[in-house]
Enzyme design. Structure first.
Site, PDB file in Angstrom:
ATOM      1  N   ASP A  23      79.693 -22.250 -19.712  1.00  0.00           N
ATOM      2  CA  ASP A  23      78.979 -22.177 -20.940  1.00  0.00           C
ATOM      3  C   ASP A  23      78.519 -23.723 -21.241  1.00  0.00           C
ATOM      4  O   ASP A  23      78.914 -24.670 -20.329  1.00  0.00           O
ATOM      5  CB  ASP A  23      79.880 -21.525 -22.010  1.00  0.00           C
ATOM      6  CG  ASP A  23      79.038 -21.399 -23.316  1.00  0.00           C
ATOM      7  OD1 ASP A  23      77.898 -21.568 -23.405  1.00  0.00           O
ATOM      8  OD2 ASP A  23      79.804 -21.827 -24.145  1.00  0.00           O
ATOM      9  N   ASP A  68      77.625 -25.254 -24.688  1.00  0.00           N
ATOM     10  CA  ASP A  68      78.142 -25.838 -26.001  1.00  0.00           C
ATOM     11  C   ASP A  68      79.680 -25.780 -26.100  1.00  0.00           C
ATOM     12  O   ASP A  68      80.238 -24.752 -26.184  1.00  0.00           O
ATOM     13  CB  ASP A  68      77.552 -25.170 -27.261  1.00  0.00           C
ATOM     14  CG  ASP A  68      75.844 -25.287 -27.196  1.00  0.00           C
ATOM     15  OD1 ASP A  68      75.509 -26.568 -27.046  1.00  0.00           O
ATOM     16  OD2 ASP A  68      75.361 -24.306 -27.297  1.00  0.00           O
TER      17      ASP A  68
END
Length: 623
Positions: free
Chosen positions: A146, A148
Protein backbone atom coordinates in the site's frame (compact mmCIF):
# COMPACT_ATOMS: atom_id res chain seq x y z
CA UNK A 1 16.93 -2.14 26.12
CA UNK A 2 19.28 -4.44 24.22
CA UNK A 3 20.06 -4.19 20.55
CA UNK A 4 20.00 -7.32 18.47
CA UNK A 5 22.72 -7.92 15.89
CA UNK A 6 21.53 -8.33 12.34
CA UNK A 7 21.83 -11.11 9.85
CA UNK A 8 24.23 -10.52 6.94
CA UNK A 9 23.16 -7.39 5.07
CA UNK A 10 20.81 -8.33 2.27
CA UNK A 11 19.64 -4.78 1.65
CA UNK A 12 22.67 -2.51 1.78
CA UNK A 13 21.55 0.64 -0.02
CA UNK A 14 24.97 2.09 -0.88
CA UNK A 15 27.42 -0.76 -0.29
CA UNK A 16 28.00 -1.90 -3.86
CA UNK A 17 27.98 1.60 -5.27
CA UNK A 18 30.41 3.05 -2.75
CA UNK A 19 32.73 0.05 -2.99
CA UNK A 20 32.86 0.40 -6.77
CA UNK A 21 33.60 4.12 -6.55
CA UNK A 22 36.32 3.67 -3.95
CA UNK A 23 38.04 0.94 -5.93
CA UNK A 24 38.03 3.16 -8.95
CA UNK A 25 39.18 6.33 -7.17
CA UNK A 26 41.62 5.11 -4.53
CA UNK A 27 44.45 2.63 -4.31
CA UNK A 28 43.99 2.14 -0.60
CA UNK A 29 40.85 0.35 0.44
CA UNK A 30 40.21 -1.95 3.36
CA UNK A 31 37.34 -4.13 4.32
CA UNK A 32 36.05 -6.56 6.78
CA UNK A 33 33.83 -9.37 5.63
CA UNK A 34 30.53 -10.26 7.13
CA UNK A 35 30.56 -11.76 10.59
CA UNK A 36 29.39 -15.31 10.86
CA UNK A 37 26.29 -15.96 12.80
CA UNK A 38 24.83 -18.98 14.49
CA UNK A 39 21.41 -20.09 15.52
CA UNK A 40 20.52 -22.34 18.37
CA UNK A 41 18.03 -25.11 17.96
CA UNK A 42 15.03 -25.33 20.19
CA UNK A 43 13.90 -28.43 21.93
CA UNK A 44 10.74 -30.03 20.67
CA UNK A 45 7.57 -30.07 22.69
CA UNK A 46 6.44 -33.46 23.96
CA UNK A 47 3.95 -35.34 21.80
CA UNK A 48 0.40 -36.05 22.84
CA UNK A 49 -0.49 -32.66 24.33
CA UNK A 50 -4.26 -32.25 24.34
CA UNK A 51 -4.19 -28.57 23.37
CA UNK A 52 -1.19 -28.53 20.97
CA UNK A 53 -0.43 -30.11 17.60
CA UNK A 54 2.41 -32.62 17.89
CA UNK A 55 4.77 -30.47 15.83
CA UNK A 56 4.58 -27.46 18.17
CA UNK A 57 7.93 -26.58 19.69
CA UNK A 58 8.58 -24.71 22.92
CA UNK A 59 10.80 -21.73 22.32
CA UNK A 60 13.36 -21.30 25.08
CA UNK A 61 13.66 -17.54 24.80
CA UNK A 62 11.13 -14.89 23.79
CA UNK A 63 13.39 -13.27 21.24
CA UNK A 64 15.82 -14.63 18.69
CA UNK A 65 19.27 -13.11 18.53
CA UNK A 66 20.28 -11.75 15.17
CA UNK A 67 23.80 -10.95 14.11
CA UNK A 68 24.69 -7.75 12.36
CA UNK A 69 27.31 -7.73 9.67
CA UNK A 70 28.91 -4.65 8.21
CA UNK A 71 31.60 -3.68 5.82
CA UNK A 72 34.08 -1.08 7.07
CA UNK A 73 35.56 1.08 4.38
CA UNK A 74 38.58 3.25 5.15
CA UNK A 75 39.08 5.88 2.51
CA UNK A 76 41.45 8.85 2.44
CA UNK A 77 40.50 12.37 1.52
CA UNK A 78 41.24 11.78 -2.16
CA UNK A 79 38.20 9.53 -2.45
CA UNK A 80 35.08 11.43 -3.44
CA UNK A 81 31.91 9.85 -2.09
CA UNK A 82 29.78 12.92 -2.45
CA UNK A 83 26.54 14.34 -3.68
CA UNK A 84 26.89 13.16 -7.30
CA UNK A 85 27.29 9.56 -6.19
CA UNK A 86 24.24 9.74 -3.96
CA UNK A 87 22.09 11.62 -6.44
CA UNK A 88 22.72 8.98 -9.10
CA UNK A 89 21.45 6.41 -6.60
CA UNK A 90 18.24 8.41 -6.22
CA UNK A 91 18.84 10.35 -2.97
CA UNK A 92 18.33 14.09 -2.58
CA UNK A 93 21.06 16.52 -1.62
CA UNK A 94 20.16 17.67 1.89
CA UNK A 95 19.10 14.22 3.03
CA UNK A 96 22.27 12.68 1.59
CA UNK A 97 24.49 15.20 3.33
CA UNK A 98 22.84 14.36 6.65
CA UNK A 99 23.21 10.63 6.05
CA UNK A 100 26.86 11.06 5.07
CA UNK A 101 27.61 12.99 8.23
CA UNK A 102 25.80 10.51 10.46
CA UNK A 103 27.40 7.47 8.82
CA UNK A 104 30.87 9.02 8.92
CA UNK A 105 31.37 9.18 5.16
CA UNK A 106 33.12 12.56 5.13
CA UNK A 107 36.86 13.08 4.74
CA UNK A 108 39.16 10.65 6.54
CA UNK A 109 36.51 9.25 8.86
CA UNK A 110 36.13 5.52 9.15
CA UNK A 111 32.76 4.56 7.68
CA UNK A 112 30.53 1.58 8.22
CA UNK A 113 28.00 0.62 5.61
CA UNK A 114 25.07 -1.08 7.33
CA UNK A 115 22.02 -2.78 5.97
CA UNK A 116 20.11 0.44 6.52
CA UNK A 117 21.51 3.95 6.08
CA UNK A 118 21.62 6.28 9.04
CA UNK A 119 23.03 6.41 12.52
CA UNK A 120 21.18 3.42 13.99
CA UNK A 121 23.94 0.89 13.52
CA UNK A 122 22.32 -1.84 15.60
CA UNK A 123 19.17 -3.87 15.18
CA UNK A 124 16.78 -2.50 17.80
CA UNK A 125 14.05 -4.73 19.10
CA UNK A 126 11.47 -2.22 17.86
CA UNK A 127 12.62 -2.84 14.27
CA UNK A 128 12.01 -6.57 14.39
CA UNK A 129 9.35 -8.31 12.33
CA UNK A 130 7.01 -10.26 14.60
CA UNK A 131 5.28 -13.40 13.39
CA UNK A 132 1.75 -14.63 14.13
CA UNK A 133 1.67 -17.41 11.52
CA UNK A 134 4.52 -19.29 9.90
CA UNK A 135 5.54 -17.74 6.60
CA UNK A 136 8.24 -19.13 4.34
CA UNK A 137 9.36 -16.35 2.02
CA UNK A 138 10.58 -18.96 -0.47
CA UNK A 139 6.91 -19.57 -1.29
CA UNK A 140 6.27 -15.89 -2.01
CA UNK A 141 6.49 -14.88 -5.68
CA UNK A 142 5.05 -11.35 -5.39
CA UNK A 143 5.25 -8.71 -2.68
CA UNK A 144 2.73 -5.85 -2.76
CA UNK A 145 2.61 -2.56 -0.90
CA UNK A 146 0.00 0.00 0.00
CA UNK A 147 1.21 3.60 -0.31
CA UNK A 148 -0.38 5.87 2.30
CA UNK A 149 0.98 5.21 5.80
CA UNK A 150 2.86 2.16 4.49
CA UNK A 151 5.52 3.27 2.04
CA UNK A 152 4.62 6.90 2.74
CA UNK A 153 4.73 7.65 6.46
CA UNK A 154 2.99 10.98 7.00
CA UNK A 155 4.02 13.41 9.72
CA UNK A 156 1.03 13.74 12.06
CA UNK A 157 2.12 17.14 13.34
CA UNK A 158 1.81 18.58 9.82
CA UNK A 159 -0.29 16.27 7.63
CA UNK A 160 -2.97 15.36 10.17
CA UNK A 161 -3.03 18.94 11.42
CA UNK A 162 -3.64 20.05 7.83
CA UNK A 163 -6.55 17.61 7.52
CA UNK A 164 -7.92 18.75 10.89
CA UNK A 165 -7.81 22.44 9.94
CA UNK A 166 -9.54 21.76 6.63
CA UNK A 167 -12.27 19.76 8.36
CA UNK A 168 -12.92 22.54 10.89
CA UNK A 169 -13.04 25.08 8.09
CA UNK A 170 -15.62 23.01 6.20
CA UNK A 171 -17.76 22.57 9.32
CA UNK A 172 -17.96 26.34 9.80
CA UNK A 173 -18.21 27.39 6.15
CA UNK A 174 -20.40 24.67 4.68
CA UNK A 175 -22.27 23.18 7.65
CA UNK A 176 -22.84 26.35 9.73
CA UNK A 177 -21.03 25.22 12.88
CA UNK A 178 -20.14 27.90 15.49
CA UNK A 179 -17.23 30.09 14.41
CA UNK A 180 -15.60 29.57 17.82
CA UNK A 181 -14.32 26.17 16.74
CA UNK A 182 -11.94 27.84 14.26
CA UNK A 183 -9.67 28.60 17.22
CA UNK A 184 -9.31 24.95 18.17
CA UNK A 185 -5.99 23.17 17.86
CA UNK A 186 -5.22 19.55 17.06
CA UNK A 187 -3.25 17.40 19.50
CA UNK A 188 -1.72 14.71 17.28
CA UNK A 189 -0.69 12.59 20.29
CA UNK A 190 -4.04 12.32 22.06
CA UNK A 191 -5.87 9.65 20.05
CA UNK A 192 -4.58 6.17 19.24
CA UNK A 193 -5.65 3.40 16.91
CA UNK A 194 -8.00 0.68 18.10
CA UNK A 195 -10.53 3.00 19.75
CA UNK A 196 -14.27 2.85 19.15
CA UNK A 197 -16.54 5.91 18.93
CA UNK A 198 -20.02 5.55 20.37
CA UNK A 199 -21.89 7.92 18.05
CA UNK A 200 -25.12 7.87 20.05
CA UNK A 201 -23.64 8.62 23.48
CA UNK A 202 -20.65 10.72 22.46
CA UNK A 203 -18.18 8.32 24.11
CA UNK A 204 -14.73 7.13 23.07
CA UNK A 205 -13.99 3.56 24.16
CA UNK A 206 -11.02 1.26 24.46
CA UNK A 207 -11.92 -2.42 24.71
CA UNK A 208 -10.15 -5.69 25.30
CA UNK A 209 -10.24 -8.62 22.90
CA UNK A 210 -13.52 -9.84 24.43
CA UNK A 211 -15.18 -6.47 23.71
CA UNK A 212 -15.39 -5.44 27.34
CA UNK A 213 -15.05 -1.68 27.78
CA UNK A 214 -12.03 -0.97 29.98
CA UNK A 215 -11.30 2.72 29.32
CA UNK A 216 -14.02 5.19 28.36
CA UNK A 217 -14.27 8.94 27.94
CA UNK A 218 -17.26 11.15 27.27
CA UNK A 219 -15.61 13.78 25.15
CA UNK A 220 -12.49 14.43 27.23
CA UNK A 221 -14.08 13.49 30.57
CA UNK A 222 -13.13 10.08 31.93
CA UNK A 223 -16.10 7.87 32.76
CA UNK A 224 -16.24 6.18 36.16
CA UNK A 225 -16.57 2.45 36.62
CA UNK A 226 -20.23 2.88 37.51
CA UNK A 227 -20.90 4.95 34.39
CA UNK A 228 -19.23 2.35 32.18
CA UNK A 229 -21.27 -0.47 33.72
CA UNK A 230 -24.50 1.50 33.35
CA UNK A 231 -23.86 2.26 29.67
CA UNK A 232 -22.28 -1.00 28.51
CA UNK A 233 -22.59 -3.63 31.22
CA UNK A 234 -26.25 -3.90 32.23
CA UNK A 235 -27.70 -5.45 29.09
CA UNK A 236 -29.33 -8.79 28.36
CA UNK A 237 -27.79 -8.96 24.87
CA UNK A 238 -24.18 -7.95 24.47
CA UNK A 239 -23.42 -5.10 22.10
CA UNK A 240 -21.36 -5.93 19.01
CA UNK A 241 -19.78 -2.43 18.94
CA UNK A 242 -19.94 -2.32 15.15
CA UNK A 243 -21.23 0.04 12.48
CA UNK A 244 -23.55 1.86 12.11
CA UNK A 245 -23.94 2.81 15.78
CA UNK A 246 -20.20 2.80 16.39
CA UNK A 247 -17.20 4.03 14.39
CA UNK A 248 -13.93 2.09 14.44
CA UNK A 249 -10.71 4.09 14.61
CA UNK A 250 -8.46 1.62 12.81
CA UNK A 251 -6.34 3.94 10.67
CA UNK A 252 -3.97 6.78 11.41
CA UNK A 253 -6.07 8.88 9.03
CA UNK A 254 -8.98 8.64 11.50
CA UNK A 255 -7.20 10.13 14.53
CA UNK A 256 -7.89 13.75 13.62
CA UNK A 257 -11.63 13.22 13.11
CA UNK A 258 -11.85 11.28 16.41
CA UNK A 259 -10.17 14.15 18.23
CA UNK A 260 -12.50 16.70 16.62
CA UNK A 261 -15.52 14.57 17.55
CA UNK A 262 -14.41 14.57 21.22
CA UNK A 263 -13.99 18.35 21.10
CA UNK A 264 -17.48 18.80 19.66
CA UNK A 265 -18.99 16.55 22.33
CA UNK A 266 -17.43 18.67 25.08
CA UNK A 267 -18.48 21.89 23.36
CA UNK A 268 -22.08 20.77 22.91
CA UNK A 269 -22.33 19.68 26.56
CA UNK A 270 -21.09 23.09 27.73
CA UNK A 271 -22.94 25.25 25.19
CA UNK A 272 -26.02 23.35 23.95
CA UNK A 273 -27.58 26.57 22.69
CA UNK A 274 -24.85 26.92 20.06
CA UNK A 275 -26.36 24.02 18.10
CA UNK A 276 -29.80 23.51 16.53
CA UNK A 277 -32.08 21.26 18.66
CA UNK A 278 -31.92 18.41 16.14
CA UNK A 279 -28.11 18.23 16.32
CA UNK A 280 -27.22 15.24 18.48
CA UNK A 281 -23.93 13.34 18.77
CA UNK A 282 -24.81 11.13 15.80
CA UNK A 283 -25.50 14.18 13.63
CA UNK A 284 -22.19 15.72 14.71
CA UNK A 285 -20.23 12.62 13.76
CA UNK A 286 -21.89 12.51 10.34
CA UNK A 287 -21.03 16.17 9.82
CA UNK A 288 -17.39 15.56 10.77
CA UNK A 289 -17.20 12.69 8.27
CA UNK A 290 -18.80 14.84 5.58
CA UNK A 291 -16.32 17.65 6.28
CA UNK A 292 -13.40 15.21 6.06
CA UNK A 293 -14.67 13.93 2.72
CA UNK A 294 -14.91 17.51 1.46
CA UNK A 295 -11.21 18.00 2.24
CA UNK A 296 -10.32 15.01 0.09
CA UNK A 297 -12.72 15.86 -2.74
CA UNK A 298 -11.71 19.49 -3.16
CA UNK A 299 -8.05 18.52 -3.53
CA UNK A 300 -6.76 20.84 -0.78
CA UNK A 301 -4.73 18.16 0.96
CA UNK A 302 -3.21 16.86 -2.26
CA UNK A 303 -2.22 20.33 -3.44
CA UNK A 304 -0.48 21.16 -0.17
CA UNK A 305 1.43 17.87 -0.14
CA UNK A 306 2.42 18.26 -3.80
CA UNK A 307 3.84 21.73 -3.13
CA UNK A 308 6.13 20.50 -0.37
CA UNK A 309 6.16 16.71 0.13
CA UNK A 310 9.04 16.85 2.61
CA UNK A 311 6.92 18.90 5.00
CA UNK A 312 4.25 16.22 5.25
CA UNK A 313 6.00 12.91 4.47
CA UNK A 314 8.96 11.30 6.20
CA UNK A 315 11.75 10.64 3.73
CA UNK A 316 13.03 7.07 3.97
CA UNK A 317 16.21 6.24 2.05
CA UNK A 318 15.71 2.52 2.73
CA UNK A 319 12.65 2.03 0.51
CA UNK A 320 14.48 1.80 -2.81
CA UNK A 321 17.13 -0.67 -1.56
CA UNK A 322 14.41 -2.85 -0.02
CA UNK A 323 12.45 -2.96 -3.28
CA UNK A 324 15.61 -3.65 -5.24
CA UNK A 325 16.50 -6.50 -2.88
CA UNK A 326 13.08 -8.11 -3.35
CA UNK A 327 13.20 -7.85 -7.14
CA UNK A 328 16.77 -9.15 -7.34
CA UNK A 329 15.64 -12.15 -5.30
CA UNK A 330 13.30 -13.06 -8.17
CA UNK A 331 10.04 -11.67 -6.80
CA UNK A 332 7.59 -9.32 -8.45
CA UNK A 333 6.92 -6.09 -6.58
CA UNK A 334 3.62 -4.23 -7.00
CA UNK A 335 1.85 -1.19 -5.61
CA UNK A 336 -1.91 -1.12 -4.96
CA UNK A 337 -3.26 2.16 -3.60
CA UNK A 338 -6.62 3.89 -3.38
CA UNK A 339 -4.98 7.19 -4.33
CA UNK A 340 -5.38 8.28 -7.94
CA UNK A 341 -2.46 8.54 -10.36
CA UNK A 342 -1.63 12.25 -10.00
CA UNK A 343 -1.21 12.08 -6.22
CA UNK A 344 0.47 8.66 -6.33
CA UNK A 345 3.08 10.02 -8.74
CA UNK A 346 3.86 12.97 -6.47
CA UNK A 347 4.31 10.84 -3.36
CA UNK A 348 6.22 7.99 -5.01
CA UNK A 349 8.46 10.38 -6.92
CA UNK A 350 9.38 11.94 -3.57
CA UNK A 351 10.04 8.56 -1.94
CA UNK A 352 11.65 6.66 -4.81
CA UNK A 353 12.41 9.16 -7.56
CA UNK A 354 15.84 10.27 -8.74
CA UNK A 355 15.14 13.96 -9.14
CA UNK A 356 15.46 16.64 -6.50
CA UNK A 357 12.11 18.30 -6.01
CA UNK A 358 13.63 20.58 -3.36
CA UNK A 359 15.12 22.73 -6.11
CA UNK A 360 11.98 22.78 -8.20
CA UNK A 361 12.70 20.09 -10.78
CA UNK A 362 9.52 18.50 -12.16
CA UNK A 363 8.23 15.07 -11.21
CA UNK A 364 9.56 12.29 -13.40
CA UNK A 365 8.51 8.69 -13.72
CA UNK A 366 11.73 6.80 -13.01
CA UNK A 367 10.23 5.37 -9.83
CA UNK A 368 7.85 3.24 -11.93
CA UNK A 369 10.80 1.16 -13.11
CA UNK A 370 11.27 -0.07 -9.55
CA UNK A 371 7.88 -1.84 -9.65
CA UNK A 372 6.50 -4.62 -11.82
CA UNK A 373 2.94 -3.31 -11.54
CA UNK A 374 1.25 -0.17 -10.20
CA UNK A 375 -2.52 -0.04 -9.62
CA UNK A 376 -4.01 3.28 -8.52
CA UNK A 377 -7.61 4.13 -7.64
CA UNK A 378 -8.10 0.54 -6.51
CA UNK A 379 -11.06 1.20 -4.18
CA UNK A 380 -9.90 -1.27 -1.53
CA UNK A 381 -11.33 -3.29 0.16
CA UNK A 382 -13.70 -3.89 -2.78
CA UNK A 383 -10.65 -4.53 -4.96
CA UNK A 384 -10.06 -7.84 -3.15
CA UNK A 385 -13.36 -9.33 -4.35
CA UNK A 386 -13.14 -11.04 -7.74
CA UNK A 387 -16.86 -10.53 -8.28
CA UNK A 388 -16.18 -6.78 -8.22
CA UNK A 389 -16.81 -5.79 -11.85
CA UNK A 390 -14.69 -2.62 -11.82
CA UNK A 391 -13.03 -1.93 -15.16
CA UNK A 392 -9.25 -1.89 -15.41
CA UNK A 393 -7.82 1.13 -17.22
CA UNK A 394 -4.28 1.68 -18.37
CA UNK A 395 -2.84 5.03 -17.27
CA UNK A 396 -0.59 7.13 -19.45
CA UNK A 397 1.94 8.45 -16.88
CA UNK A 398 2.62 11.72 -18.69
CA UNK A 399 -0.91 12.82 -19.53
CA UNK A 400 -2.85 10.86 -16.90
CA UNK A 401 -5.24 9.74 -19.64
CA UNK A 402 -7.03 6.40 -19.18
CA UNK A 403 -7.35 3.72 -21.85
CA UNK A 404 -9.78 0.80 -21.78
CA UNK A 405 -8.21 -2.64 -21.42
CA UNK A 406 -9.22 -6.27 -21.62
CA UNK A 407 -7.44 -8.00 -18.72
CA UNK A 408 -4.69 -5.43 -18.92
CA UNK A 409 -4.34 -5.44 -22.72
CA UNK A 410 -5.25 -2.02 -24.21
CA UNK A 411 -8.36 -1.98 -26.43
CA UNK A 412 -7.87 0.11 -29.60
CA UNK A 413 -10.32 2.90 -30.27
CA UNK A 414 -12.45 2.99 -33.41
CA UNK A 415 -10.33 3.93 -36.39
CA UNK A 416 -7.06 3.02 -34.73
CA UNK A 417 -5.02 -0.14 -34.55
CA UNK A 418 -3.38 -1.62 -31.48
CA UNK A 419 0.28 -0.84 -31.54
CA UNK A 420 2.74 -3.59 -30.68
CA UNK A 421 4.03 -3.72 -27.19
CA UNK A 422 7.18 -1.66 -27.48
CA UNK A 423 10.32 -2.24 -25.50
CA UNK A 424 11.25 1.41 -25.07
CA UNK A 425 11.57 2.84 -21.58
CA UNK A 426 8.50 4.99 -22.16
CA UNK A 427 6.39 2.03 -23.30
CA UNK A 428 7.48 -0.14 -20.38
CA UNK A 429 6.46 2.54 -17.90
CA UNK A 430 3.08 3.01 -19.57
CA UNK A 431 2.36 -0.72 -19.57
CA UNK A 432 2.88 -0.98 -15.82
CA UNK A 433 0.43 1.65 -14.53
CA UNK A 434 -3.31 0.95 -14.21
CA UNK A 435 -6.37 2.26 -12.43
CA UNK A 436 -9.29 0.33 -10.92
CA UNK A 437 -9.90 -3.32 -11.65
CA UNK A 438 -9.93 -6.12 -9.11
CA UNK A 439 -7.66 -8.78 -7.71
CA UNK A 440 -8.28 -11.12 -10.66
CA UNK A 441 -6.66 -8.55 -12.95
CA UNK A 442 -3.65 -8.36 -10.64
CA UNK A 443 -3.24 -12.14 -10.53
CA UNK A 444 -3.46 -12.28 -14.33
CA UNK A 445 -0.96 -9.48 -14.95
CA UNK A 446 1.62 -10.92 -12.55
CA UNK A 447 1.02 -14.56 -13.45
CA UNK A 448 0.14 -15.56 -9.88
CA UNK A 449 -1.16 -19.12 -9.68
CA UNK A 450 -2.12 -19.35 -5.99
CA UNK A 451 -3.11 -16.69 -3.48
CA UNK A 452 -0.66 -17.92 -0.81
CA UNK A 453 2.17 -16.82 -3.12
CA UNK A 454 1.40 -13.14 -2.45
CA UNK A 455 2.59 -11.11 0.54
CA UNK A 456 0.76 -7.80 0.91
CA UNK A 457 2.01 -5.05 3.22
CA UNK A 458 -0.38 -2.38 4.49
CA UNK A 459 -1.36 -0.25 7.47
CA UNK A 460 -5.15 -0.62 7.53
CA UNK A 461 -6.55 -3.61 9.41
CA UNK A 462 -9.84 -3.54 7.50
CA UNK A 463 -8.92 -2.10 4.10
CA UNK A 464 -5.55 -3.83 3.60
CA UNK A 465 -5.16 -6.78 5.92
CA UNK A 466 -8.53 -8.30 6.90
CA UNK A 467 -10.01 -8.51 3.41
CA UNK A 468 -6.84 -9.62 1.63
CA UNK A 469 -6.36 -12.34 4.26
CA UNK A 470 -9.95 -13.42 4.86
CA UNK A 471 -11.26 -13.25 1.29
CA UNK A 472 -8.16 -14.21 -0.70
CA UNK A 473 -5.82 -16.01 1.64
CA UNK A 474 -2.95 -13.69 0.78
CA UNK A 475 -0.13 -13.59 3.29
CA UNK A 476 -0.16 -10.26 5.10
CA UNK A 477 2.12 -7.89 6.97
CA UNK A 478 0.73 -5.00 8.99
CA UNK A 479 2.76 -1.83 9.49
CA UNK A 480 2.30 -0.45 13.02
CA UNK A 481 4.52 2.65 13.45
CA UNK A 482 3.52 2.95 17.12
CA UNK A 483 5.10 -0.45 17.80
CA UNK A 484 8.69 0.77 17.90
CA UNK A 485 8.11 3.01 20.91
CA UNK A 486 5.82 0.48 22.55
CA UNK A 487 8.46 -2.26 22.45
CA UNK A 488 11.05 0.06 23.98
CA UNK A 489 8.67 0.98 26.81
CA UNK A 490 7.85 -2.68 27.35
CA UNK A 491 11.52 -3.46 27.80
CA UNK A 492 11.99 -0.57 30.22
CA UNK A 493 8.98 -1.65 32.31
CA UNK A 494 10.00 -5.29 32.83
CA UNK A 495 10.54 -4.87 36.58
CA UNK A 496 7.22 -3.07 36.98
CA UNK A 497 5.42 -5.91 35.22
CA UNK A 498 6.99 -8.46 37.57
CA UNK A 499 6.01 -6.32 40.56
CA UNK A 500 2.41 -6.15 39.36
CA UNK A 501 2.24 -9.91 38.92
CA UNK A 502 3.64 -10.42 42.42
CA UNK A 503 1.08 -8.04 43.94
CA UNK A 504 -1.73 -9.76 42.06
CA UNK A 505 -0.70 -13.15 43.37
CA UNK A 506 -0.39 -11.76 46.89
CA UNK A 507 -3.88 -10.31 46.66
CA UNK A 508 -5.27 -13.66 45.47
CA UNK A 509 -3.69 -15.48 48.42
CA UNK A 510 -5.03 -12.96 50.95
CA UNK A 511 -8.53 -13.16 49.48
CA UNK A 512 -8.42 -16.95 49.66
CA UNK A 513 -7.58 -16.74 53.38
CA UNK A 514 -10.42 -14.27 53.94
CA UNK A 515 -12.85 -16.63 52.19
CA UNK A 516 -11.73 -19.52 54.42
CA UNK A 517 -12.27 -17.41 57.53
CA UNK A 518 -15.69 -16.28 56.34
CA UNK A 519 -16.65 -19.91 55.75
CA UNK A 520 -15.48 -20.94 59.21
CA UNK A 521 -17.26 -18.07 60.91
CA UNK A 522 -20.47 -18.95 59.09
CA UNK A 523 -20.56 -22.74 59.39
CA UNK A 524 -18.12 -23.93 62.09
CA UNK A 525 -19.22 -24.46 65.69
CA UNK A 526 -17.00 -21.92 67.50
CA UNK A 527 -16.96 -20.54 71.00
CA UNK A 528 -16.85 -16.82 71.56
CA UNK A 529 -13.07 -16.72 72.07
CA UNK A 530 -12.33 -18.58 68.83
CA UNK A 531 -14.87 -16.53 66.92
CA UNK A 532 -13.29 -13.29 68.16
CA UNK A 533 -9.84 -14.49 67.14
CA UNK A 534 -10.97 -15.39 63.63
CA UNK A 535 -12.78 -12.05 63.28
CA UNK A 536 -9.63 -10.23 64.36
CA UNK A 537 -7.57 -12.18 61.79
CA UNK A 538 -10.10 -11.39 59.10
CA UNK A 539 -9.94 -7.66 59.86
CA UNK A 540 -6.16 -7.70 59.59
CA UNK A 541 -6.30 -9.61 56.33
CA UNK A 542 -8.92 -7.24 54.90
CA UNK A 543 -6.72 -4.30 55.83
CA UNK A 544 -3.73 -5.97 54.17
CA UNK A 545 -5.83 -6.80 51.08
CA UNK A 546 -6.86 -3.15 50.73
CA UNK A 547 -3.24 -2.04 51.03
CA UNK A 548 -2.10 -4.49 48.33
CA UNK A 549 -5.04 -3.55 46.10
CA UNK A 550 -4.31 0.18 46.33
CA UNK A 551 -0.61 -0.43 45.70
CA UNK A 552 -1.42 -2.58 42.67
CA UNK A 553 -3.83 0.03 41.27
CA UNK A 554 -1.31 2.82 41.79
CA UNK A 555 1.52 1.01 39.99
CA UNK A 556 -0.78 -0.20 37.23
CA UNK A 557 -2.06 3.33 36.66
CA UNK A 558 1.49 4.70 36.47
CA UNK A 559 2.46 2.01 33.98
CA UNK A 560 -0.67 2.67 31.93
CA UNK A 561 0.16 6.39 31.73
CA UNK A 562 3.79 5.68 30.91
CA UNK A 563 2.65 4.19 27.59
CA UNK A 564 0.00 6.81 26.91
CA UNK A 565 -1.41 9.34 29.36
CA UNK A 566 -5.00 8.53 28.41
CA UNK A 567 -5.23 5.20 26.58
CA UNK A 568 -2.26 3.26 27.90
CA UNK A 569 -0.57 0.45 26.01
CA UNK A 570 -1.65 0.05 22.38
CA UNK A 571 -1.69 -3.75 22.41
CA UNK A 572 -3.08 -4.24 25.91
CA UNK A 573 -6.12 -3.23 27.93
CA UNK A 574 -5.37 -4.12 31.51
CA UNK A 575 -4.21 -7.74 31.50
CA UNK A 576 -5.95 -8.63 28.24
CA UNK A 577 -4.93 -8.01 24.65
CA UNK A 578 -6.68 -4.95 23.29
CA UNK A 579 -9.24 -5.14 20.52
CA UNK A 580 -6.60 -3.78 18.14
CA UNK A 581 -4.06 -6.43 19.20
CA UNK A 582 -6.69 -9.13 18.74
CA UNK A 583 -7.26 -8.01 15.15
CA UNK A 584 -3.51 -7.90 14.48
CA UNK A 585 -3.19 -11.44 15.81
CA UNK A 586 -6.13 -12.74 13.77
CA UNK A 587 -5.42 -11.21 10.38
CA UNK A 588 -1.75 -10.22 10.11
CA UNK A 589 0.71 -13.03 9.43
CA UNK A 590 3.52 -10.60 10.24
CA UNK A 591 3.58 -7.17 11.86
CA UNK A 592 6.33 -4.61 12.28
CA UNK A 593 6.95 -0.93 12.93
CA UNK A 594 8.25 0.11 9.49
CA UNK A 595 7.82 -1.31 6.01
CA UNK A 596 11.58 -1.11 5.41
CA UNK A 597 12.21 -3.57 8.24
CA UNK A 598 11.78 -6.15 5.47
CA UNK A 599 15.21 -5.01 4.32
CA UNK A 600 16.76 -6.22 7.58
CA UNK A 601 15.97 -9.85 6.80
CA UNK A 602 16.84 -12.31 4.08
CA UNK A 603 14.28 -12.32 1.26
CA UNK A 604 14.20 -16.11 1.71
CA UNK A 605 13.67 -16.06 5.48
CA UNK A 606 11.34 -18.54 7.14
CA UNK A 607 9.33 -16.57 9.72
CA UNK A 608 8.20 -18.73 12.64
CA UNK A 609 5.87 -17.70 15.46
CA UNK A 610 6.55 -18.09 19.15
CA UNK A 611 4.51 -20.68 21.01
CA UNK A 612 1.00 -19.85 22.15
CA UNK A 613 0.39 -20.18 25.87
CA UNK A 614 -2.84 -21.09 27.61
CA UNK A 615 -3.33 -20.05 31.24
CA UNK A 616 -2.71 -23.58 32.55
CA UNK A 617 0.69 -23.59 30.82
CA UNK A 618 1.91 -20.10 31.51
CA UNK A 619 2.80 -20.29 35.20
CA UNK A 620 4.41 -23.72 34.78
CA UNK A 621 6.66 -22.58 31.94
CA UNK A 622 7.40 -19.23 33.59
CA UNK A 623 8.61 -20.93 36.75
Amino acid sequence: MPSYPLQPPFCCPLRALITREIRRASEATGGRGPDSYSSSSSSSAPFGCLFKPPTMRIQRKPFVAFRLSAFSILADSRVSVGGNLFSRRGYRGSACQKEMEECGMEGNKKAKIWSLPGKDKEFKMGRMIFCNRSLNMKNIVAVGFDMDYTLAQYKPETFEALAYEGTVRNLVTNLQYPVEIKKWKFDCKYMVRGLVLDKRRGNILKMDRHKYVKVAYHGFKEMSKEEKIKAYGKTLIRDAFDEPEYALIDTLFSLAEAYLFAQLVDFKDKYPGKFPPETDYIRMYKDVRAAVDMCHRDGTLKRMVAQNPGKYINEDLSIVPMIKMLRESGRSVFLVTNSLWDYTNVVMNFLCGTYNMEVGLPCKFDWIEKFDLVITGSSKPGFFHEENRANLFQVDPESGMLQNTELGVPIPQIGTTLQGQGSSSKELKRNKVFQGGNVAHLHKLLGIEASYQVLYVGDHIYGDILRSKKVLGWRTMLVVPELEKEVELLWDSRKTRKELRSLRRERDLIEDQIHHLNWSLKFDALDDHARNQLSFQRENLESERDRVRHQHQKIQRERHQNFHQVWGQLMKTGYQNSRFAHQVERFACLYTSQVTNLGLYSPDKYYRPTEDFMPHEFDILED
